[in-house]
Design a protein around this motif. Structure first.
Motif, PDB file in Angstrom:
ATOM      1  N   PHE A  59      16.413  24.197  84.831  1.00 25.82           N
ATOM      2  CA  PHE A  59      16.310  25.537  85.415  1.00 25.82           C
ATOM      3  C   PHE A  59      17.496  25.815  86.333  1.00 25.82           C
ATOM      4  O   PHE A  59      18.008  26.941  86.361  1.00 25.82           O
ATOM      5  N   HIS A  60      17.923  24.788  87.085  1.00 24.76           N
ATOM      6  CA  HIS A  60      19.094  24.968  87.944  1.00 24.76           C
ATOM      7  C   HIS A  60      20.310  25.348  87.099  1.00 24.76           C
ATOM      8  O   HIS A  60      21.082  26.231  87.487  1.00 24.76           O
ATOM      9  N   LEU A  61      20.503  24.669  85.983  1.00 30.82           N
ATOM     10  CA  LEU A  61      21.631  24.984  85.097  1.00 30.82           C
ATOM     11  C   LEU A  61      21.536  26.414  84.578  1.00 30.82           C
ATOM     12  O   LEU A  61      22.517  27.162  84.608  1.00 30.82           O
ATOM     13  N   ILE A  62      20.370  26.782  84.092  1.00 31.64           N
ATOM     14  CA  ILE A  62      20.182  28.121  83.543  1.00 31.64           C
ATOM     15  C   ILE A  62      20.373  29.171  84.631  1.00 31.64           C
ATOM     16  O   ILE A  62      21.053  30.182  84.424  1.00 31.64           O
ATOM     17  N   PHE A  63      19.796  28.929  85.797  1.00 27.77           N
ATOM     18  CA  PHE A  63      19.927  29.860  86.910  1.00 27.77           C
ATOM     19  C   PHE A  63      21.392  30.034  87.288  1.00 27.77           C
ATOM     20  O   PHE A  63      21.860  31.152  87.531  1.00 27.77           O
ATOM     21  N   VAL A  66      23.146  32.087  84.377  1.00 32.28           N
ATOM     22  CA  VAL A  66      22.706  33.471  84.200  1.00 32.28           C
ATOM     23  C   VAL A  66      22.832  34.285  85.485  1.00 32.28           C
ATOM     24  O   VAL A  66      23.399  35.376  85.478  1.00 32.28           O
ATOM     25  N   LYS A  67      22.317  33.770  86.570  1.00 35.83           N
ATOM     26  CA  LYS A  67      22.263  34.553  87.806  1.00 35.83           C
ATOM     27  C   LYS A  67      23.541  34.461  88.637  1.00 35.83           C
ATOM     28  O   LYS A  67      23.981  35.449  89.209  1.00 35.83           O
ATOM     29  N   GLU A  68      24.128  33.282  88.720  1.00 38.20           N
ATOM     30  CA  GLU A  68      25.302  33.112  89.574  1.00 38.20           C
ATOM     31  C   GLU A  68      26.608  33.426  88.856  1.00 38.20           C
ATOM     32  O   GLU A  68      27.501  34.018  89.440  1.00 38.20           O
ATOM     33  N   ARG A  69      26.717  33.036  87.594  1.00 35.64           N
ATOM     34  CA  ARG A  69      27.952  33.297  86.851  1.00 35.64           C
ATOM     35  C   ARG A  69      27.876  34.566  86.020  1.00 35.64           C
ATOM     36  O   ARG A  69      28.877  34.999  85.462  1.00 35.64           O
ATOM     37  N   GLY A  70      26.685  35.157  85.899  1.00 34.41           N
ATOM     38  CA  GLY A  70      26.537  36.433  85.215  1.00 34.41           C
ATOM     39  C   GLY A  70      26.603  36.377  83.695  1.00 34.41           C
ATOM     40  O   GLY A  70      26.915  37.381  83.059  1.00 34.41           O
ATOM     41  N   MET A  71      26.295  35.246  83.119  1.00 26.09           N
ATOM     42  CA  MET A  71      26.311  35.134  81.662  1.00 26.09           C
ATOM     43  C   MET A  71      25.066  35.777  81.068  1.00 26.09           C
ATOM     44  O   MET A  71      24.030  35.882  81.725  1.00 26.09           O
ATOM     45  N   LEU A  73      21.910  35.794  78.289  1.00 31.36           N
ATOM     46  CA  LEU A  73      21.038  34.704  77.832  1.00 31.36           C
ATOM     47  C   LEU A  73      21.616  34.039  76.590  1.00 31.36           C
ATOM     48  O   LEU A  73      21.591  32.815  76.465  1.00 31.36           O
ATOM     49  N   LYS A  74      22.134  34.830  75.671  1.00 32.36           N
ATOM     50  CA  LYS A  74      22.727  34.262  74.453  1.00 32.36           C
ATOM     51  C   LYS A  74      23.938  33.396  74.796  1.00 32.36           C
ATOM     52  O   LYS A  74      24.127  32.320  74.228  1.00 32.36           O
ATOM     53  N   GLY A  75      24.765  33.870  75.733  1.00 25.34           N
ATOM     54  CA  GLY A  75      25.928  33.094  76.152  1.00 25.34           C
ATOM     55  C   GLY A  75      25.530  31.781  76.797  1.00 25.34           C
ATOM     56  O   GLY A  75      26.137  30.735  76.542  1.00 25.34           O
ATOM     57  N   ALA A  76      24.502  31.829  77.636  1.00 31.25           N
ATOM     58  CA  ALA A  76      24.022  30.606  78.288  1.00 31.25           C
ATOM     59  C   ALA A  76      23.439  29.645  77.259  1.00 31.25           C
ATOM     60  O   ALA A  76      23.650  28.432  77.342  1.00 31.25           O
ATOM     61  N   GLN A  77      22.702  30.181  76.285  1.00 37.44           N
ATOM     62  CA  GLN A  77      22.141  29.326  75.232  1.00 37.44           C
ATOM     63  C   GLN A  77      23.245  28.629  74.452  1.00 37.44           C
ATOM     64  O   GLN A  77      23.164  27.424  74.180  1.00 37.44           O
ATOM     65  N   LEU A  78      24.285  29.381  74.085  1.00 40.81           N
ATOM     66  CA  LEU A  78      25.400  28.793  73.342  1.00 40.81           C
ATOM     67  C   LEU A  78      26.109  27.729  74.168  1.00 40.81           C
ATOM     68  O   LEU A  78      26.440  26.653  73.657  1.00 40.81           O
ATOM     69  N   LYS A  79      26.345  28.023  75.419  1.00 35.07           N
ATOM     70  CA  LYS A  79      27.051  27.068  76.281  1.00 35.07           C
ATOM     71  C   LYS A  79      26.257  25.779  76.415  1.00 35.07           C
ATOM     72  O   LYS A  79      26.828  24.691  76.365  1.00 35.07           O
ATOM     73  N   LEU A  80      24.939  25.883  76.558  1.00 32.74           N
ATOM     74  CA  LEU A  80      24.118  24.680  76.688  1.00 32.74           C
ATOM     75  C   LEU A  80      24.013  23.915  75.376  1.00 32.74           C
ATOM     76  O   LEU A  80      23.900  22.694  75.379  1.00 32.74           O
ATOM     77  N   LYS A  81      24.044  24.618  74.252  1.00 30.30           N
ATOM     78  CA  LYS A  81      23.979  23.929  72.961  1.00 30.30           C
ATOM     79  C   LYS A  81      25.299  23.240  72.625  1.00 30.30           C
ATOM     80  O   LYS A  81      25.311  22.120  72.114  1.00 30.30           O
ATOM     81  N   GLU A  82      26.408  23.932  72.888  1.00 27.82           N
ATOM     82  CA  GLU A  82      27.711  23.403  72.488  1.00 27.82           C
ATOM     83  C   GLU A  82      28.167  22.227  73.357  1.00 27.82           C
ATOM     84  O   GLU A  82      28.608  21.212  72.847  1.00 27.82           O
ATOM     85  N   ASN A  83      28.086  22.405  74.671  1.00 31.86           N
ATOM     86  CA  ASN A  83      28.569  21.333  75.550  1.00 31.86           C
ATOM     87  C   ASN A  83      27.753  21.289  76.834  1.00 31.86           C
ATOM     88  O   ASN A  83      28.217  21.672  77.890  1.00 31.86           O
ATOM     89  N   LYS A  84      26.544  20.775  76.718  1.00 33.66           N
ATOM     90  CA  LYS A  84      25.647  20.693  77.872  1.00 33.66           C
ATOM     91  C   LYS A  84      26.201  19.746  78.929  1.00 33.66           C
ATOM     92  O   LYS A  84      26.098  20.006  80.124  1.00 33.66           O
TER      93      LYS A  84
END
Length: 111
Positions: A59-63, A66-71, A73-84
């Motif tokens: 949740f910290h990563l997602i927060f 999404v909230k701090e870097r302004g990505m 949801l799709k962008g955050a999902q891709l970033k976590l899938k590609e290079n977590k």
């Protein structure tokens, strides 16, 4: 020698506790649970969600994304899938730098 109590860390957190940690609504926690496959809370027979420490870290990563870097949801999902791993390392660096900044501000106030 005085007795020192060990700090007890919780194994599971209720959805309300998680929402309070991030200062968001519980509905956002449930929504992110559906959107991101890295969050897998345990559920009891009543359907109550119990989040582990690993879920909280995710949740910290997602927060952060999404909230701090302004990505999005799709962008955050891709970033976590590609290079977590890179995302986790980047988040750890940002967190550490914020801690150092707070420490430096405290020292500045004391001068």
């Amino acid at each position: 020698m005085p007795y020192k109590e060990k700090k007890i860390e919780k194994l599971y957190y209720a959805i309300g506790e998680v929402a309070e940690m991030f200062q968001v609504n519980t509905s956002l926690i449930r929504f992110w649970e559906k959107e991101f496959d890295i969050i897998k809370p345990k559920k009891n027979k009543k359907g109550n969600r119990f989040f582990t420490q690993a879920d909280i870290e995710n949740f910290h990563l997602i927060f952060h994304l999404v909230k701090e870097r302004g990505m999005t949801l799709k962008g955050a999902q891709l970033k976590l899938k590609e290079n977590k791993e890179d995302t986790e390392n980047n988040f750890a660096v940002v967190t550490r730098l914020q801690e150092i900044k707070g420490l430096l501000l405290e020292i500045k106030e004391e001068l």
